[in-house]
Design an enzyme around this catalytic site. Structure first.
Site, PDB file in Angstrom:
ATOM      1  N   SER A 153      31.299  38.502  41.773  1.00  0.00           N
ATOM      2  CA  SER A 153      31.666  37.963  40.193  1.00  0.00           C
ATOM      3  C   SER A 153      30.843  38.720  39.215  1.00  0.00           C
ATOM      4  O   SER A 153      30.962  39.971  39.375  1.00  0.00           O
ATOM      5  CB  SER A 153      31.186  36.527  39.874  1.00  0.00           C
ATOM      6  OG  SER A 153      32.001  36.203  38.564  1.00  0.00           O
ATOM      7  N   THR A 154      30.168  38.483  38.168  1.00  0.00           N
ATOM      8  CA  THR A 154      29.415  38.986  37.149  1.00  0.00           C
ATOM      9  C   THR A 154      28.510  40.082  37.880  1.00  0.00           C
ATOM     10  O   THR A 154      27.619  39.760  38.745  1.00  0.00           O
ATOM     11  CB  THR A 154      28.533  38.266  36.223  1.00  0.00           C
ATOM     12  OG1 THR A 154      29.304  37.294  35.772  1.00  0.00           O
ATOM     13  CG2 THR A 154      28.080  39.021  35.158  1.00  0.00           C
ATOM     14  N   HIS A 201      35.997  38.477  40.918  1.00  0.00           N
ATOM     15  CA  HIS A 201      36.435  37.739  39.874  1.00  0.00           C
ATOM     16  C   HIS A 201      36.898  38.835  38.583  1.00  0.00           C
ATOM     17  O   HIS A 201      35.946  39.226  37.896  1.00  0.00           O
ATOM     18  CB  HIS A 201      35.667  36.482  39.298  1.00  0.00           C
ATOM     19  CG  HIS A 201      35.155  35.251  40.297  1.00  0.00           C
ATOM     20  ND1 HIS A 201      33.909  34.696  40.341  1.00  0.00           N
ATOM     21  CD2 HIS A 201      35.968  34.977  41.346  1.00  0.00           C
ATOM     22  CE1 HIS A 201      34.060  33.939  41.303  1.00  0.00           C
ATOM     23  NE2 HIS A 201      35.336  34.094  41.865  1.00  0.00           N
ATOM     24  N   MET A 234      28.136  34.109  38.662  1.00  0.00           N
ATOM     25  CA  MET A 234      27.540  32.760  38.197  1.00  0.00           C
ATOM     26  C   MET A 234      28.581  31.802  38.931  1.00  0.00           C
ATOM     27  O   MET A 234      29.511  32.203  39.515  1.00  0.00           O
ATOM     28  CB  MET A 234      28.318  32.679  36.738  1.00  0.00           C
ATOM     29  CG  MET A 234      27.164  33.185  35.680  1.00  0.00           C
ATOM     30  SD  MET A 234      27.996  32.923  33.968  1.00  0.00           S
ATOM     31  CE  MET A 234      29.223  33.682  33.819  1.00  0.00           C
ATOM     32  N   ASP A 242      31.439  29.739  43.648  1.00  0.00           N
ATOM     33  CA  ASP A 242      32.251  30.224  44.510  1.00  0.00           C
ATOM     34  C   ASP A 242      31.938  30.847  45.679  1.00  0.00           C
ATOM     35  O   ASP A 242      30.889  31.811  45.428  1.00  0.00           O
ATOM     36  CB  ASP A 242      33.481  30.871  43.853  1.00  0.00           C
ATOM     37  CG  ASP A 242      34.747  31.274  44.413  1.00  0.00           C
ATOM     38  OD1 ASP A 242      35.104  30.621  45.300  1.00  0.00           O
ATOM     39  OD2 ASP A 242      35.540  32.243  44.129  1.00  0.00           O
TER      40      ASP A 242
END
Length: 377
Positions: free
Chosen positions: A186-187, A213, A303, A306
């Site tokens: 993600s991030t 993501h 973050m 998931d």
């Protein structure tokens, strides 16, 4: 009273600056300390005000956002959130900004667009708060250079699997000799993915699936960028793509990516899982079900939580699981959550995760079912 998060806004639109400042300062934990009208001002104001977070437009006069990020990261590294457009060209520029050191992005509010302004500004506030807590990796050279020693998580390793196991014997060896690796991020993911994939040779014997993501328009651009940067082939996944060794498929934005029993991609426009579509959990669980102990799961920076259930599914089938270490994460949420749930075998930097995968899989050879000493770790 807790110290407020000090934000510098850099944008050449007075309307956007006013809107952003109003929305950010509506939160009692945030304070806008300065507004820059171009990239050059932003660079100087970072030196003057030492903000905790920067929100940065990329299309600015005098010095554009990419040039500003490069200078800021070299001189005064500061967590930066890009205010991005939604077109394919703007997606490319946004990912270029992340490669230069920006940690995340949010879409630019345009009056009359189909973006919900309330949801958009709520996202900006959340990401500013997350950015203020990040441990910024000050140099991409530090991230991809000097390897960090691999640390074993405090987890009991699963028993070694042998060729006698029914699960192994039932798998389609001829389709993918060394199985499937699912990487979730993600991030901060694009940079971590590049670091990991840089270490994968062009004769790698396993298929790699990536769930990052990222919005719809961005996945094809990300795949194109990575394909130019690494040795192994990278492409955006399409319906019915066949999994192949020595290939990376990235889940397209807004679709869950699953695997059919004959090792083909199936894309599902289903409900969001924990706010995500694509979901890392969905892909990992699907691969675990089809490939069993030939599945490996990797959870990188980001973050939320998931991927934790996905790693659990892979591990319960006898597969091996990896998580990025805190030292190299932009945000340690997803890896830390998985470690806390006791579903991770190895904790390491992306580069060292790749080294472990290569070491384990490049030694793989077609099993001799007449013996009992074939091991998959």
């Amino acid at each position: 009273m807790a110290k407020k998060i000090r934000v510098l806004i850099a944008d050449d639109s007075k309307f956007i600056c006013s809107l952003l400042a109003k929305q950010l300062q509506h939160d009692p934990e945030i304070e806008v300390v300065a507004i820059a009208e171009n990239g050059k001002q932003a660079v100087e104001m970072v030196k003057q005000y030492h903000p905790d977070v920067i929100t940065l437009d990329l299309e600015m006069p005098v010095m554009n956002g990419l040039e500003a990020i490069e200078k800021i990261m070299a001189e005064n590294p500061t967590p930066t959130i890009v205010i991005a457009g939604v077109s394919k060209q703007e997606a490319k520029t946004t990912l270029d900004a992340i490669n230069l050191g920006a940690i995340d992005f949010v879409f630019k509010y345009v009056p009359g667009s189909n973006l919900d302004p309330k949801e958009l500004f709520r996202e900006i506030v959340l990401k500013v708060k997350a950015a203020a807590k990040t441990k910024l990796i000050r140099s991409l050279k530090n991230l991809s250079g000097n390897p960090i020693n691999t640390k074993l998580a405090n987890i009991n390793k699963l028993p070694v699997t042998t060729s006698k196991d029914k699960d192994f014997l039932s798998k389609p060896y001829s389709l993918l000799p060394a199985g499937v690796i699912v990487i979730g991020a993600s991030t901060g993911g694009p940079v971590a993915l590049r670091e990991l994939l840089n270490e994968i040779p062009d004769n790698f014997p396993a298929a790699i699936l990536i769930v990052q993501h990222i919005p719809t328009n961005f996945t094809k651009v990300l795949a194109t960028q990575l394909n130019r940067q690494v040795n192994i082939e990278v492409k955006e996944a399409q319906e019915a793509d066949k999994l192949k060794a020595n290939q990376v498929l990235i889940a397209p934005g807004d679709f869950h990516m699953t695997i059919t029993p004959d090792s083909k991609i199936k894309l599902i426009y289903g409900v969001e899982i924990e706010g995500h579509r694509p979901s890392i959990d969905v892909t990992m669980q699907s691969v675990a079900e089809i490939y069993g102990n030939l599945a490996k799961g990797v959870l990188l920076t980001g973050m939320g939580k998931d991927g934790s259930q996905g790693l659990l599914a892979i591990r319960s089938k006898g597969g091996t699981t990896f998580a990025q270490n805190e030292e190299t994460c932009v945000i340690n949420g997803m890896p830390q959550r998985a470690i806390e749930l006791n579903v991770v075998d190895y904790v390491a930097s992306p580069k060292n995760i790749a080294s472990l995968l290569v070491k384990q899989l490049m030694q793989f050879s077609k099993p001799d079912f007449s013996t009992n000493n074939i091991q998959i770790i």
